[in-house]
Design a protein around this motif. Sequence first.
Motif, PDB file in Angstrom:
ATOM      1  N   ILE B  79      18.130  28.836   0.735  1.00  0.00           N
ATOM      2  CA  ILE B  79      18.731  28.478  -0.550  1.00  0.00           C
ATOM      3  C   ILE B  79      19.645  27.274  -0.389  1.00  0.00           C
ATOM      4  O   ILE B  79      19.669  26.377  -1.238  1.00  0.00           O
ATOM      5  CB  ILE B  79      19.486  29.683  -1.142  1.00  0.00           C
ATOM      6  CG1 ILE B  79      18.462  30.683  -1.665  1.00  0.00           C
ATOM      7  CG2 ILE B  79      20.444  29.260  -2.238  1.00  0.00           C
ATOM      8  CD1 ILE B  79      19.044  31.872  -2.376  1.00  0.00           C
ATOM      9  N   GLN B  82      17.509  24.248  -0.289  1.00  0.00           N
ATOM     10  CA  GLN B  82      17.001  23.904  -1.619  1.00  0.00           C
ATOM     11  C   GLN B  82      18.102  23.228  -2.442  1.00  0.00           C
ATOM     12  O   GLN B  82      17.860  22.230  -3.132  1.00  0.00           O
ATOM     13  CB  GLN B  82      16.515  25.179  -2.322  1.00  0.00           C
ATOM     14  CG  GLN B  82      15.547  24.909  -3.456  1.00  0.00           C
ATOM     15  CD  GLN B  82      15.017  26.194  -4.067  1.00  0.00           C
ATOM     16  OE1 GLN B  82      15.731  27.186  -4.185  1.00  0.00           O
ATOM     17  NE2 GLN B  82      13.773  26.177  -4.471  1.00  0.00           N
ATOM     18  N   GLU B 424       7.411  37.788  -6.911  1.00  0.00           N
ATOM     19  CA  GLU B 424       8.725  37.737  -7.578  1.00  0.00           C
ATOM     20  C   GLU B 424       8.551  37.801  -9.093  1.00  0.00           C
ATOM     21  O   GLU B 424       9.267  38.538  -9.787  1.00  0.00           O
ATOM     22  CB  GLU B 424       9.444  36.446  -7.193  1.00  0.00           C
ATOM     23  CG  GLU B 424      10.875  36.378  -7.711  1.00  0.00           C
ATOM     24  CD  GLU B 424      11.484  34.990  -7.618  1.00  0.00           C
ATOM     25  OE1 GLU B 424      10.733  34.006  -7.470  1.00  0.00           O
ATOM     26  OE2 GLU B 424      12.709  34.897  -7.715  1.00  0.00           O
ATOM     27  N   HIS B 428       9.743  40.757 -11.656  1.00  0.00           N
ATOM     28  CA  HIS B 428      10.543  40.409 -12.829  1.00  0.00           C
ATOM     29  C   HIS B 428       9.905  41.004 -14.094  1.00  0.00           C
ATOM     30  O   HIS B 428      10.600  41.566 -14.947  1.00  0.00           O
ATOM     31  CB  HIS B 428      10.652  38.895 -12.930  1.00  0.00           C
ATOM     32  CG  HIS B 428      11.445  38.421 -14.105  1.00  0.00           C
ATOM     33  ND1 HIS B 428      12.820  38.589 -14.192  1.00  0.00           N
ATOM     34  CD2 HIS B 428      11.074  37.815 -15.252  1.00  0.00           C
ATOM     35  CE1 HIS B 428      13.246  38.087 -15.338  1.00  0.00           C
ATOM     36  NE2 HIS B 428      12.208  37.609 -16.002  1.00  0.00           N
ATOM     37  N   VAL B 434      16.947  41.055 -11.016  1.00  0.00           N
ATOM     38  CA  VAL B 434      16.742  39.877 -10.154  1.00  0.00           C
ATOM     39  C   VAL B 434      17.704  39.868  -8.967  1.00  0.00           C
ATOM     40  O   VAL B 434      17.382  39.338  -7.896  1.00  0.00           O
ATOM     41  CB  VAL B 434      16.851  38.581 -10.997  1.00  0.00           C
ATOM     42  CG1 VAL B 434      18.284  38.348 -11.450  1.00  0.00           C
ATOM     43  CG2 VAL B 434      16.339  37.382 -10.227  1.00  0.00           C
ATOM     44  N   VAL B 437      16.236  41.513  -5.771  1.00  0.00           N
ATOM     45  CA  VAL B 437      15.044  40.960  -5.139  1.00  0.00           C
ATOM     46  C   VAL B 437      15.498  39.878  -4.161  1.00  0.00           C
ATOM     47  O   VAL B 437      16.213  38.941  -4.532  1.00  0.00           O
ATOM     48  CB  VAL B 437      14.092  40.361  -6.189  1.00  0.00           C
ATOM     49  CG1 VAL B 437      12.884  39.735  -5.496  1.00  0.00           C
ATOM     50  CG2 VAL B 437      13.644  41.435  -7.161  1.00  0.00           C
ATOM     51  N   HIS B 438      15.083  40.007  -2.921  1.00  0.00           N
ATOM     52  CA  HIS B 438      15.530  39.088  -1.872  1.00  0.00           C
ATOM     53  C   HIS B 438      14.322  38.482  -1.193  1.00  0.00           C
ATOM     54  O   HIS B 438      13.342  39.182  -0.905  1.00  0.00           O
ATOM     55  CB  HIS B 438      16.382  39.844  -0.841  1.00  0.00           C
ATOM     56  CG  HIS B 438      17.342  40.781  -1.484  1.00  0.00           C
ATOM     57  ND1 HIS B 438      18.471  40.361  -2.161  1.00  0.00           N
ATOM     58  CD2 HIS B 438      17.313  42.135  -1.618  1.00  0.00           C
ATOM     59  CE1 HIS B 438      19.094  41.415  -2.665  1.00  0.00           C
ATOM     60  NE2 HIS B 438      18.418  42.494  -2.354  1.00  0.00           N
ATOM     61  N   MET B 439      14.388  37.164  -0.979  1.00  0.00           N
ATOM     62  CA  MET B 439      13.232  36.492  -0.407  1.00  0.00           C
ATOM     63  C   MET B 439      13.660  35.614   0.755  1.00  0.00           C
ATOM     64  O   MET B 439      14.765  35.097   0.776  1.00  0.00           O
ATOM     65  CB  MET B 439      12.549  35.631  -1.466  1.00  0.00           C
ATOM     66  CG  MET B 439      12.157  36.423  -2.685  1.00  0.00           C
ATOM     67  SD  MET B 439      10.950  35.605  -3.690  1.00  0.00           S
ATOM     68  CE  MET B 439      11.856  34.158  -4.122  1.00  0.00           C
TER      69      MET B 439
END
Lengths: 47, 445
Positions: B79, B82, B424, B428, B434, B437-439
């Motif tokens: 993250i 990004q 994901e 959803h 949300v 949810v971990h990516m």
Amino acid sequence: MRCNIMLQLVGFIALVLLVTAALFAWLQTRPNSGQNTEWEISQNTLY
Amino acid sequence: MKSLLMRSPIAIALFWIGTYLLITVLPLFILLIYPPPGGRRFWVEFSVALGFIGLAMMALQFVITARINRIEASYGVDILLQFHRFTSLTAFLMVLIHPVMLFIVQPETRQLLNFFEAPWRARMAILGTLAFIVMVVTTIWRKPLRIPYEPWRMSHTILSVLAVGLGLGHALGVGNYLSLFWKNMLWTAMALISLWLIIYVRLIKPWMMSKKPYLVEAVTSQRGNVWTLALRPWGHDGFCFHPGQFSWLTLDITPFSMREHPFSMSSNGDHSGRIEFGIKALGDFTRTIKDIPPGTKAYLDGPYGVFTIDRYEDTAGFVLIAGGIGITPMLSMLATAAERKDDRPYLLIYANKTWDSITFREELEALEEKLDLKIVHVLREPPEAWKGEQGYIDKALLARYIPKYKGTRQYFICAAPKMMEQVEQALHNLNVPVTQVHMEHFNLA
């Protein structure tokens, strides 16, 4: 989806920064900002 | 307050965004204390402000990418990277708009583009902007331009230092706002901090890593063209990690080379004496793993990552969704949970091409005996007598297996980017919160 959230976040940050830059520019160029504006200079030369 | 920052992802996000904005605009606020240079119009001041903001954002990139644990611990390296990419582009646009706006409102400034006759402050601006352009182009189009990763990374560091250094030189040279001593010091301090971070990342950290080497203990073949690389610490105790985390691995070369690759640990996080990585032979580096002899020296920079079950002690259970080599962090989570005698329910939904290509199949079956673990294999090309799930992990499949009370679980997804995006979205659409949810994206470059 995560990419969309990040885009929105960075978009928000960019907007805040643009507004801050505009606020800065306005504060620096308003007539009573402390600078010697042309008007003040002209007044000084008259008096 | 401290408790809120430790627990609430929203509070953490607001804290870091607020800090980022404060640092970026602080130089402007300080400039307001002094009377401005007289006679300049609004658009000139606006252009200058954009230049300063762009320069501050550029300097902050060194902080974002320095792998500082305190920052990384909030959201994870992927993250942060990004965020780095998007804010760099924003800074790039501001740095470009700054001169363009000046050229429009003060046409006489266009003559500064004549490089050989322009003063040094203008030449620095031109060179710094060019460095920035080359950096952006080679980053966005690295693969179409066929630039290998390691040369790109070296050039990226050099160009970033040039861009920031020349940008600061330009600002100091123009001097309208930086002619006072302490304003010089403020910008110089920011530049020095950035320089320090580069020295830390490029020299100090590799030096610290070189003091704690590892040796390759074994390279074991697994299903699915995957190899387990086992390392043991040499002359030190190694490190424990949260299951699901990853490290940057440097193999058979000095850590000063910066030729490192991120891999998730697949072993038990509580065992520091032997650290294992599951590596799929996909690229130039990973294809060489099978030929690495035992006794080869290795170095680790880690652990990193927030993709771990350890952050969710109060959850009722976990749903782990993996595709192919994405099973690696999940295996670490399950192996560690089994040894800790974790009695919470685990659901693993694991997608692969064929039954024979399921990586760590036997290890996962063994873990079913030790944990409250249900494994759902999803095969794209199942064998003839297959009665299990087939095709892709989609909304319908997930709806069949995830618990009725979806908010009681934490969901972890690790797979190829396209599958992660689809899963994901499917979660959803099934109203999974949300924040649960971990990516983990493993394509960081």
